[in-house]
Design an enzyme around this catalytic site. Structure first.
Site, short mmCIF file in Angstrom:
data_model
loop_
_atom_site.label_atom_id
_atom_site.label_comp_id
_atom_site.label_asym_id
_atom_site.label_seq_id
_atom_site.Cartn_x
_atom_site.Cartn_y
_atom_site.Cartn_z
N ASP A 23 -5.78 1.96 3.73
CA ASP A 23 -4.36 2.21 3.50
C ASP A 23 -4.27 3.48 2.62
O ASP A 23 -5.25 3.87 1.98
CB ASP A 23 -3.80 0.97 2.79
CG ASP A 23 -2.44 1.18 2.22
OD1 ASP A 23 -1.54 1.55 2.99
OD2 ASP A 23 -2.26 0.98 1.00
N TYR A 24 -3.11 4.12 2.58
CA TYR A 24 -3.01 5.37 1.81
C TYR A 24 -2.36 5.16 0.43
O TYR A 24 -3.06 5.13 -0.58
CB TYR A 24 -2.25 6.42 2.64
CG TYR A 24 -2.28 7.78 1.99
CD1 TYR A 24 -3.48 8.49 1.88
CD2 TYR A 24 -1.13 8.36 1.45
CE1 TYR A 24 -3.52 9.73 1.25
CE2 TYR A 24 -1.17 9.60 0.83
CZ TYR A 24 -2.37 10.28 0.74
OH TYR A 24 -2.41 11.50 0.13
N ASP A 25 -1.03 4.98 0.40
CA ASP A 25 -0.32 4.90 -0.89
C ASP A 25 -0.76 3.67 -1.67
O ASP A 25 -0.71 2.54 -1.18
CB ASP A 25 1.19 4.82 -0.65
CG ASP A 25 1.72 6.10 -0.03
OD1 ASP A 25 1.95 7.05 -0.78
OD2 ASP A 25 1.89 6.13 1.20
N ASP A 195 -3.07 -2.22 -0.66
CA ASP A 195 -2.48 -2.66 -1.93
C ASP A 195 -1.18 -3.42 -1.79
O ASP A 195 -0.67 -3.97 -2.76
CB ASP A 195 -2.19 -1.44 -2.82
CG ASP A 195 -1.01 -0.65 -2.29
OD1 ASP A 195 -1.02 -0.31 -1.09
OD2 ASP A 195 -0.07 -0.39 -3.06
O1 LIG Z 1 0.90 1.72 4.11
P1 LIG Z 1 0.98 2.71 2.99
O2 LIG Z 1 0.17 3.94 3.20
O3 LIG Z 1 0.74 2.08 1.64
O4 LIG Z 1 2.52 3.14 3.01
C1 LIG Z 1 3.50 2.23 2.52
C2 LIG Z 1 4.68 3.04 2.08
O5 LIG Z 1 4.16 4.07 1.23
C3 LIG Z 1 5.11 4.98 0.71
O6 LIG Z 1 5.85 4.31 -0.28
C4 LIG Z 1 5.09 3.91 -1.39
O7 LIG Z 1 4.51 5.07 -2.02
C5 LIG Z 1 5.47 6.03 -2.56
C6 LIG Z 1 4.67 7.17 -3.16
O8 LIG Z 1 3.80 6.71 -4.14
C7 LIG Z 1 6.36 5.34 -3.58
O9 LIG Z 1 7.35 6.26 -4.05
C8 LIG Z 1 7.04 4.10 -2.97
O10 LIG Z 1 7.76 3.43 -3.99
C9 LIG Z 1 5.98 3.18 -2.38
O11 LIG Z 1 6.58 2.07 -1.72
C10 LIG Z 1 5.96 5.58 1.80
O12 LIG Z 1 6.98 6.35 1.23
C11 LIG Z 1 6.53 4.53 2.74
O13 LIG Z 1 7.15 5.19 3.84
C12 LIG Z 1 5.38 3.68 3.26
O14 LIG Z 1 5.86 2.66 4.12
#
Ligand SMILES: O=P(O)(O)OC[C@H]1O[C@H](O[C@H]2O[C@H](CO)[C@@H](O)[C@H](O)[C@H]2O)[C@H](O)[C@@H](O)[C@@H]1O
Length: 246
Positions: A23-25, A195
């Site tokens: 996963d990324y974020d 996460d």
């Molecule tokens: O599946 P992921 O790679 O974890 O993506 C899930 C969402 O990630 C992003 O949002 C999350 O990260 C942002 C930057 O750190 C943060 O601002 C936000 O509060 C988090 O929920 C992304 O913007 C979403 O589109 C993804 O679905």
């Protein structure tokens, strides 16, 4: 500190044939307030470059392919939009005709824009196959009312609502990172790390894999690390293992 049992399990992954789904974020980079600023740093880019040369590497994200490609300037295999779209060896595949939702999400985005007046601090982001509502800068007491509005939109438009960290996201119905991962790996050995709530599907649908929850919270993953930097330590161990075997 990394769990000794996890270190032993990592030896079951074979360079050349095992899959790594990351996963990324929140897993590879920290969660920040501005989602458009989550660029991969040089250390991460170097690590992913190495990993993709040694294992079958996929980034599995709720993000769009365009966002991931902007953050990580590498030609990587991707599973995006929580499983609605995959890019494998440069070829794009959509889950269940997901691309037919392009027009719907554009309409939802356009008609949602006035919500920023009703909910001060709300930020809305257009993604081709999703609409993202970020409430991180809103007053916490306004969030339940926003959620009700978003659930109403989802019911009217027949799309799914996802509640993540400071976000609601309208996404293609029925998407699931876990099914997308399962389709790619079949029964090959794999490591899967994530996460957030969306990653729990990845863990549940792939119980035989080495699954790692990054950060706190209830999980069905087999292992846990504290944060993205500890996750990077796990990736370093994987690279060392591959080095020893070559
Ligand atoms: O599946 P992921 O790679 O974890 O993506 C899930 C969402 O990630 C992003 O949002 C999350 O990260 C942002 C930057 O750190 C943060 O601002 C936000 O509060 C988090 O929920 C992304 O913007 C979403 O589109 C993804 O679905």
């Amino acid at each position: 500190m990394i769990d000794g049992l996890l270190i032993t399990e990592l030896n079951k992954l074979t360079p050349g044939s095992s899959y790594i789904f990351l996963d990324y974020d929140g897993t590879l980079v920290p969660i920040i307030m501005n989602p458009e600023q989550s660029l991969a740093d040089p250390e991460l880019i170097e690590m992913l470059t190495e990993l993709r040369s040694k294992y079958k590497l996929f980034i599995v994200s709720g993000r769009s392919p365009e966002e991931i490609k902007r953050f990580i300037p590498l030609d990587l295999n991707l599973i995006c939009y929580h499983g609605a779209c995959s890019i494998v060896n440069g070829k794009t595949y959509y889950y269940n005709n997901a691309q037919s939702f392009l027009g719907i999400f554009n309409e939802i985005y356009q008609s949602s824009l006035n919500l920023v007046n009703e909910f001060p601090g709300l930020r809305i982001y257009k993604k081709n196959l999703a609409v993202l509502y970020h409430f991180g800068l809103m007053k916490p007491q306004d969030v339940p009312a926003l959620e009700r509005v978003i659930v109403e939109i989802s019911q009217k438009e027949h799309v799914d609502v996802y509640k993540g960290k400071m976000i609601f996201e309208l996404r293609v119905p029925g998407v699931n990172k876990g099914i997308a991962i399962k389709n790619v790996r079949d029964e090959e050995t794999a490591l899967i790390a994530g996460d957030d709530a969306t990653d729990e599907c990845s863990f549940k649908y792939n119980e035989d894999a080495i699954t790692i929850k990054v950060g706190p919270g209830k999980t069905s993953a087999h292992f846990r690390v504290n944060d993205y930097s500890e996750m990077r330590e796990v990736l370093k161990l994987l690279l060392n293992n591959a080095e020893k075997r070559s």
